[in-house]
Design an enzyme around this catalytic site. Structure first.
Site, PDB file in Angstrom:
ATOM      1  CB  THR A 149      -1.070   0.012   1.235  1.00 23.05           C
ATOM      2  OG1 THR A 149      -0.210   0.158   2.412  1.00 23.05           O
ATOM      3  CG2 THR A 149      -1.960  -1.230   1.002  1.00 23.05           C
ATOM      4  CE  LYS A 171       0.383  -1.982   4.306  1.00 19.96           C
ATOM      5  NZ  LYS A 171       0.218  -1.076   5.470  1.00 19.96           N
ATOM      6  CB  THR A 179      -3.237  -1.935   8.607  1.00 22.68           C
ATOM      7  OG1 THR A 179      -4.664  -1.563   8.853  1.00 22.68           O
ATOM      8  CG2 THR A 179      -3.311  -3.497   8.868  1.00 22.68           C
TER       9      THR A 179
END
Length: 263
Positions: A149, A171, A179
């Site tokens: 992302t 991530k 997140t």
């Protein structure tokens, strides 16, 4: 090779076509066994706004101690545990299980990205089928790219020991949902209880506290290693993998903050 470095694993990262042109936004990690042992730790967020629907689903799956696959949707996610979000997660697990000729009860789901429920339409179903078709031992890098992302670079690592390998992808925090996602794999022969204990310990020692609504760290063990390895050796390999991933996350976060400070 990332999550697909250990024996018994395949991975893929594909574009659903609903995001920026050509951007990968769906990752898949498949455990071909012979074992399907799994463990996970999730966000500590409770009450309104958390945990997210994927966490609620994946908690149910991992309680059974087995997982065939992890699918990560970074196109959209519902940050609240509402019915629409849970139904969307259930549908994604069902599509993945159908493409694998397996059970949705053994498909973990993680999600990150802009808030909102991704429509359960043809692009998503086609992307799931593509991911299953493309999943390969060489697919770890594309899977890591698909989960990032807002991260500027993909984050992946692996460690090889005497006859056993551990791998992972992750991530960092996301501006929309804070997140943090991490998928770990090993070809060691582990029980579900060992997977749960190992992932809890390793995550606590290496990663930031899991407080975002979708924060998830998963460990899959295929049992495909050619030798039997003691738990302490596996723990050391997984710790090194997570330390590497945590360092990559910290470096990327620092770079992003520095760029923002100069704009």
């Amino acid at each position: 090779m990332s999550v697909s470095a250990p024996r018994g694993f395949r991975a893929a990262g594909v574009a659903t076509g609903t995001g920026p042109e050509g951007a990968r936004d769906l990752a898949l990690v498949v455990n071909d066994g012979p074992s399907r042992a799994a463990g996970a730790v999730f966000t500590t967020a409770e009450g309104p706004g958390g945990p997210a629907a994927p966490v609620l689903w994946s908690r149910q799956v991992v309680s059974g101690g087995r997982a065939r696959a992890v699918v990560v949707d970074t196109g959209a996610t519902d940050p609240a545990p509402g019915p629409a979000g849970f139904q969307a997660v259930h549908a994604l697990a069902e599509h993945t299980a159908e493409a694998l000729s397996d059970s949705a009860a053994e498909v973990l789901v993680c999600a990150a990205g802009a808030p909102g429920v991704r429509p359960d339409g043809e692009p998503l179903r086609r992307a799931v089928a593509d991911a299953v078709s493309e999943a390969a031992r060489s697919g770890g890098l594309s899977a890591a790219d698909a989960v990032r992302t807002t991260d500027t670079v993909a984050k992946f690592a692996f460690q090889r020991g005497e006859g056993v390998t551990a791998g992972g992808m992750a991530k960092g925090p996301d501006a929309a949902l804070s997140t943090a996602l991490c998928v770990l794999t090993t070809d060691a022969e582990l029980t579900p209880g060992q997977c749960g204990a190992l992932v809890e310990t390793v995550a606590a020692h290496t990663l930031a506290p899991l407080t975002g609504p979708g924060d998830t760290v998963v460990l899959l063990a295929s049992g495909a290693a050619e030798t039997t390895i003691d738990e302490r050796t596996v723990a050391a390999l997984l710790t090194k993998v997570c330390e590497d991933l945590a360092a990559q996350i910290a470096a990327d976060t620092a770079t992003t903050e520095d760029e923002q400070a100069h704009t």
